[in-house]
Design a protein around this motif. Sequence first.
Motif, PDB file in Angstrom:
ATOM      1  N   SER A  38       0.811  -1.223   0.000  1.00  0.00           N
ATOM      2  CA  SER A  38       0.000   0.000   0.000  1.00  0.00           C
ATOM      3  C   SER A  38       0.843   1.271   0.000  1.00  0.00           C
ATOM      4  N   GLY A  39       0.223   2.354  -0.471  1.00  0.00           N
ATOM      5  CA  GLY A  39       0.864   3.668  -0.397  1.00  0.00           C
ATOM      6  C   GLY A  39       0.768   4.227   1.017  1.00  0.00           C
ATOM      7  N   ARG A  40      -0.123   3.695   1.790  1.00  0.00           N
ATOM      8  CA  ARG A  40      -0.317   4.180   3.158  1.00  0.00           C
ATOM      9  C   ARG A  40       0.827   3.739   4.055  1.00  0.00           C
ATOM     10  N   CYS A  41       0.920   4.393   5.241  1.00  0.00           N
ATOM     11  CA  CYS A  41       1.957   3.937   6.165  1.00  0.00           C
ATOM     12  C   CYS A  41       1.524   2.579   6.716  1.00  0.00           C
ATOM     13  N   ARG A  42       2.521   1.773   7.037  1.00  0.00           N
ATOM     14  CA  ARG A  42       2.248   0.367   7.372  1.00  0.00           C
ATOM     15  C   ARG A  42       1.297   0.225   8.556  1.00  0.00           C
ATOM     16  N   ASP A  43       1.512   1.043   9.600  1.00  0.00           N
ATOM     17  CA  ASP A  43       0.641   0.925  10.778  1.00  0.00           C
ATOM     18  C   ASP A  43      -0.812   1.217  10.426  1.00  0.00           C
ATOM     19  N   LYS A  44      -0.992   2.240   9.586  1.00  0.00           N
ATOM     20  CA  LYS A  44      -2.365   2.638   9.244  1.00  0.00           C
ATOM     21  C   LYS A  44      -3.060   1.537   8.446  1.00  0.00           C
ATOM     22  N   VAL A  45      -2.358   0.985   7.469  1.00  0.00           N
ATOM     23  CA  VAL A  45      -3.004  -0.046   6.650  1.00  0.00           C
ATOM     24  C   VAL A  45      -3.236  -1.302   7.514  1.00  0.00           C
ATOM     25  N   TYR A  46      -2.310  -1.564   8.464  1.00  0.00           N
ATOM     26  CA  TYR A  46      -2.516  -2.706   9.367  1.00  0.00           C
ATOM     27  C   TYR A  46      -3.783  -2.484  10.209  1.00  0.00           C
ATOM     28  N   ASN A  47      -3.980  -1.255  10.655  1.00  0.00           N
ATOM     29  CA  ASN A  47      -5.171  -0.970  11.469  1.00  0.00           C
ATOM     30  C   ASN A  47      -6.472  -1.148  10.705  1.00  0.00           C
ATOM     31  N   PHE A  48      -6.408  -0.994   9.393  1.00  0.00           N
ATOM     32  CA  PHE A  48      -7.611  -1.264   8.582  1.00  0.00           C
ATOM     33  C   PHE A  48      -7.788  -2.773   8.363  1.00  0.00           C
ATOM     34  N   VAL A  49      -6.681  -3.451   8.054  1.00  0.00           N
ATOM     35  CA  VAL A  49      -6.774  -4.868   7.656  1.00  0.00           C
ATOM     36  C   VAL A  49      -6.866  -5.787   8.890  1.00  0.00           C
ATOM     37  N   LYS A  50      -6.068  -5.479   9.884  1.00  0.00           N
ATOM     38  CA  LYS A  50      -6.100  -6.202  11.175  1.00  0.00           C
ATOM     39  C   LYS A  50      -5.853  -7.708  11.064  1.00  0.00           C
ATOM     40  N   LEU A  51      -4.948  -8.125  10.202  1.00  0.00           N
ATOM     41  CA  LEU A  51      -4.639  -9.557  10.103  1.00  0.00           C
ATOM     42  C   LEU A  51      -3.133  -9.734  10.314  1.00  0.00           C
ATOM     43  N   ALA A  52      -2.765 -10.319  11.472  1.00  0.00           N
ATOM     44  CA  ALA A  52      -1.345 -10.417  11.851  1.00  0.00           C
ATOM     45  C   ALA A  52      -0.578 -11.412  10.999  1.00  0.00           C
ATOM     46  N   GLU A  53      -1.324 -12.311  10.329  1.00  0.00           N
ATOM     47  CA  GLU A  53      -0.639 -13.378   9.581  1.00  0.00           C
ATOM     48  C   GLU A  53      -0.130 -12.942   8.204  1.00  0.00           C
ATOM     49  N   LEU A  54      -0.367 -11.697   7.818  1.00  0.00           N
ATOM     50  CA  LEU A  54       0.036 -11.236   6.476  1.00  0.00           C
ATOM     51  C   LEU A  54       1.392 -10.532   6.488  1.00  0.00           C
ATOM     52  N   TYR A  55       1.975 -10.401   5.296  1.00  0.00           N
ATOM     53  CA  TYR A  55       3.121  -9.516   5.087  1.00  0.00           C
ATOM     54  C   TYR A  55       2.549  -8.142   4.754  1.00  0.00           C
TER      55      TYR A  55
END
Length: 364
Positions: free
Chosen positions: A148-165
């Motif tokens: 994503s173009g977004r910062c990693r923390d922000k996109v993680y907060n949307f997706v919320k799946l720890a098992e992904l890269y």
Amino acid sequence: MVSFIEERPKNIAAGQNMVSDPKSAQKPPAPPGFISISRKKLLQNLEINAGARVNSWVDSMRASSPTHMKSAPSIADDQGSWNLNHPSALDMFEQIIDASKGKQIVMFLDYDGTLSPIVADPDRAFMSKKMRKTVRKLAKCFPTAIVSGRCRDKVYNFVKLAELYYAGSHGMDIKGPEKGSKSNKDTESVLFQPASEFLPMIDEVYKQLVETTKSTPGAKVENNKFCLSVHFRCVDEKKWSELAQQVKSVLKDYPKLRLTQGRKVLEIRPTIKWDKGKALEFLLESLGFANCTDVFPVYIGDDRTDEDAFKILRDRGQGFGILVSKFPKDTNASYSLQEPDEVMDFLRRLVEWKELSLRTQSRM
Ligand SMILES: O=P(O)(O)OC[C@H]1O[C@H](O[C@H]2O[C@H](CO)[C@@H](O)[C@H](O)[C@H]2O)[C@H](O)[C@@H](O)[C@@H]1O
């Protein structure tokens, strides 16, 4: 040591098109009267050129808006050849599966416009529960990364799946699943940040852009850690040129930053040789598929920045790209899907196919 610094691209890179010091453009000395006339002319030319360059930014900003696409008959023509050259990945599902036979599928998913629909407020681009459930199942079947173009923390907060890269900031911030998470029981998590030296500069430019653009109603500057976004989705089109000028006035002092464009957003990032395509290659390598012929990467994305990844796949002759778009666009992707709902259908079919083939294998 590998250098990531690249030459600034010729199009709309920061400051590149501006001559910030007109004197430096003057050549040999000439009689005083002549200098004053030529200097005046030179300045006039510079103003005209600078104006033309801002206009080209604005043309480019307009081109990112479907309402400014071609006339109806032309769209119909384009649509025909588009469908032929970039058929729906749903319609071509069987062929896609055939092409992947005997190979390890690896999934790369862009976020905005791919997993979540485009909305006016970037902070509210939520992913549906159905989509999250689908991506969770997908990651059980295939190694899966969000790019994503977004910062990693922000996109993680949307997706919320720890098992992904996750590869945030257009691939400049890569992290693998945490050690101990479902998909990473033993190994240390990968972490790669090729633009960390740019952090202080990005923060400085963020503050300047917030200050400079605050007079333009609707403009929003987003800090994506290793890159910045200046959103113009909510800016009146009559003010686009003013906004482009404001951004340009800040960037002229930062030749190590370049400007690219996404969907109603100007994206500012370091001039390093790193993009979503390089992130894809890095992730394949981290997953142990560096020189493998039996890997089948699938990248799904909707934006211009995803083209770098589509191109890598085309050049490697491995896997393919799927562009999410309702409109014909120039692309290196092989297939198309119209919107995030279709992306979800496609991912579900992949999961169903994989689960079925695992069941069949276990019965044999
Ligand atoms: O690589 P991506 O995950 O697609 O990120 C690209 C940009 O996405 C976001 O902006 C886009 O989506 C917003 C929410 O739907 C929309 O309001 C905006 O107009 C789009 O450009 C994100 O906010 C940007 O920072 C990313 O660069």
